[in-house]
Design an enzyme around this catalytic site. Structure first.
Site, PDB file in Angstrom:
ATOM      1  N   ASP A   8      10.474  -6.091  -2.307  1.00 13.62           N
ATOM      2  CA  ASP A   8       9.832  -4.816  -2.001  1.00 13.62           C
ATOM      3  C   ASP A   8       8.310  -5.085  -1.951  1.00 13.62           C
ATOM      4  O   ASP A   8       7.841  -6.081  -2.520  1.00 13.62           O
ATOM      5  CB  ASP A   8      10.163  -3.816  -3.115  1.00 13.62           C
ATOM      6  CG  ASP A   8       9.328  -2.552  -3.021  1.00 13.62           C
ATOM      7  OD1 ASP A   8       9.350  -1.917  -1.965  1.00 13.62           O
ATOM      8  OD2 ASP A   8       8.654  -2.217  -4.021  1.00 13.62           O
ATOM      9  N   ASP A  10       5.319  -2.239  -1.813  1.00 13.98           N
ATOM     10  CA  ASP A  10       4.447  -1.313  -2.560  1.00 13.98           C
ATOM     11  C   ASP A  10       4.932  -1.163  -4.001  1.00 13.98           C
ATOM     12  O   ASP A  10       6.068  -0.737  -4.245  1.00 13.98           O
ATOM     13  CB  ASP A  10       4.418   0.048  -1.861  1.00 13.98           C
ATOM     14  CG  ASP A  10       3.765  -0.056  -0.491  1.00 13.98           C
ATOM     15  OD1 ASP A  10       2.636  -0.570  -0.420  1.00 13.98           O
ATOM     16  OD2 ASP A  10       4.383   0.347   0.511  1.00 13.98           O
TER      17      ASP A  10
HETATM   18  C1  XBP Z   1       6.764   2.601  -0.696  1.00 13.18           C
HETATM   19  C2  XBP Z   1       6.592   3.793   0.129  1.00 13.18           C
HETATM   20  C3  XBP Z   1       5.662   3.813   1.278  1.00 13.18           C
HETATM   21  C4  XBP Z   1       4.185   3.748   0.911  1.00 13.18           C
HETATM   22  C5  XBP Z   1       3.320   4.142   2.076  1.00 13.18           C
HETATM   23  O1  XBP Z   1       7.219   1.503   0.055  1.00 13.18           O
HETATM   24  O2  XBP Z   1       7.249   4.793  -0.115  1.00 13.18           O
HETATM   25  O3  XBP Z   1       5.898   4.995   1.968  1.00 13.18           O
HETATM   26  O4  XBP Z   1       3.933   4.691  -0.126  1.00 13.18           O
HETATM   27  O5  XBP Z   1       3.697   3.543   3.245  1.00 13.18           O
HETATM   28  P1  XBP Z   1       8.045   0.248  -0.625  1.00 13.18           P
HETATM   29  P2  XBP Z   1       3.681   4.308   4.652  1.00 13.18           P
HETATM   30  O6  XBP Z   1       9.436   0.320  -0.036  1.00 13.18           O
HETATM   31  O7  XBP Z   1       7.343  -1.014  -0.201  1.00 13.18           O
HETATM   32  O8  XBP Z   1       8.046   0.433  -2.108  1.00 13.18           O
HETATM   33  O9  XBP Z   1       2.597   5.337   4.613  1.00 13.18           O
HETATM   34  O10 XBP Z   1       3.435   3.240   5.653  1.00 13.18           O
HETATM   35  O11 XBP Z   1       5.043   4.936   4.798  1.00 13.18           O
HETATM   36 MG    MG Z   2       8.131  -0.103  -4.163  1.00 12.68          MG
END
Ligand code: XBP
Ligand code: MG
Length: 259
Positions: A8, A10
């Site tokens: 993953d 973020d």
């Molecule tokens: C987490 C998310 C993303 C980010 C923002 O992603 O929910 O939406 O907050 O990204 P991950 P965008 O699966 O890596 O934990 O604004 O590009 O959607």
């Molecule tokens: Mg995440």
């Protein structure tokens, strides 16, 4: 045998939400002349909605000063999301969002041992590439053999689409990989594909696993330390590939014991 790690982005590779995406959303509101601002606490609530554009639409649904019609809301969300991603690219390229402790070392372990690397994220490809380039150098993204992002998997976590595509692209069976995640939605998405998951608690999901939706293989504060992990990890040092392999093997044994 453990063949690949699926990461993953973020909250797991880096703490990108509070000081990255959130700040960038607020810059987008300002640029668009809107008085909206997301506090740290409000953004934490909004993270229940995966995907930045979806998050904007969810927030607008509760605002009296948002456009009334669905089509206008959709187009405003799209425009704000574009501004946000441009602001996010500036933040990321400044180097202000470092990799979380132990991430770089684990990536190096994998490179040395021939364990393949993949990305499974709900954010966009450019956001991931920007982060990897800023933190791992111009060839950073090439360390990941496959990258499944919002463009390829529009159905956001907890939908398993992103993990299903990553398995397909790697040509691996679920029992040959491990997922690294920070959120309950990510854990559910991986589990729905039969993938065992290691959770590193992030700022916004620190308390989110009191009653986990499914049991993670292991859960702890970060890959950079051995204290505070469940199952308990003896000795000093970091969470390295050897430890991940042990967890993976014991997870497989448990599965065959239950079969
Ligand atoms: C987490 C998310 C993303 C980010 C923002 O992603 O929910 O939406 O907050 O990204 P991950 P965008 O699966 O890596 O934990 O604004 O590009 O959607
Ligand atoms: Mg995440």
């Amino acid at each position: 045998m453990l063949c690949a790690l699926i990461w993953d982005v973020d909250g797991t590779l880096a703490e990108t939400e509070r000081d990255g995406h959130r700040v960038a959303f607020n810059q987008a509101f300002e640029q668009a002349g809107l008085p909206w601002r997301w506090s740290e606490a409000r953004y934490g609530e909004l993270l229940a909605v995966a995907g930045g554009r979806e998050r904007l639409l969810h927030d607008m649904a509760g605002r009296a000063d948002a456009p009334a019609g669905w089509a206008q809301r959709e187009s405003l969300a799209r425009a704000l999301h574009g501004l946000k991603n441009a602001a996010y690219a500036r933040i990321v390229s400044s180097g202000r969002l470092p990799l979380r402790p132990g991430v770089r070392e684990l990536l190096d372990d994998c490179a040395a041992a021939g364990v393949r690397l993949a990305i499974a994220t709900t954010t966009g490809t450019a956001n991931v590439q920007g982060l990897l380039q800023a933190q791992l150098g111009p060839q950073g993204a090439q360390r990941f053999e496959c990258m499944v992002c919002a463009e390829q998997a529009p159905r956001k976590k907890p939908d398993p689409q992103v993990y299903r595509l990553a398995l397909q692209q790697l040509g691996c069976a679920p029992h040959e990989v491990l997922a690294l995640e920070d959120s309950p939605a990510g854990l559910r998405a991986a589990a729905a594909c039969g993938i065992a998951t290691v959770i590193t608690r992030s700022v916004y999901f620190a308390d989110a696993f009191q009653t986990p939706p499914v049991r993670p293989l292991a859960i702890g504060p970060s890959l950079g330390e051995r204290e505070g992990w469940q199952p308990v990890v003896p000795g000093p040092g970091r969470v390295n590939l050897a430890l991940l392999r042990d967890w993976h093997d014991s997870g497989l044994q448990n599965m065959s014991a239950c079969a």
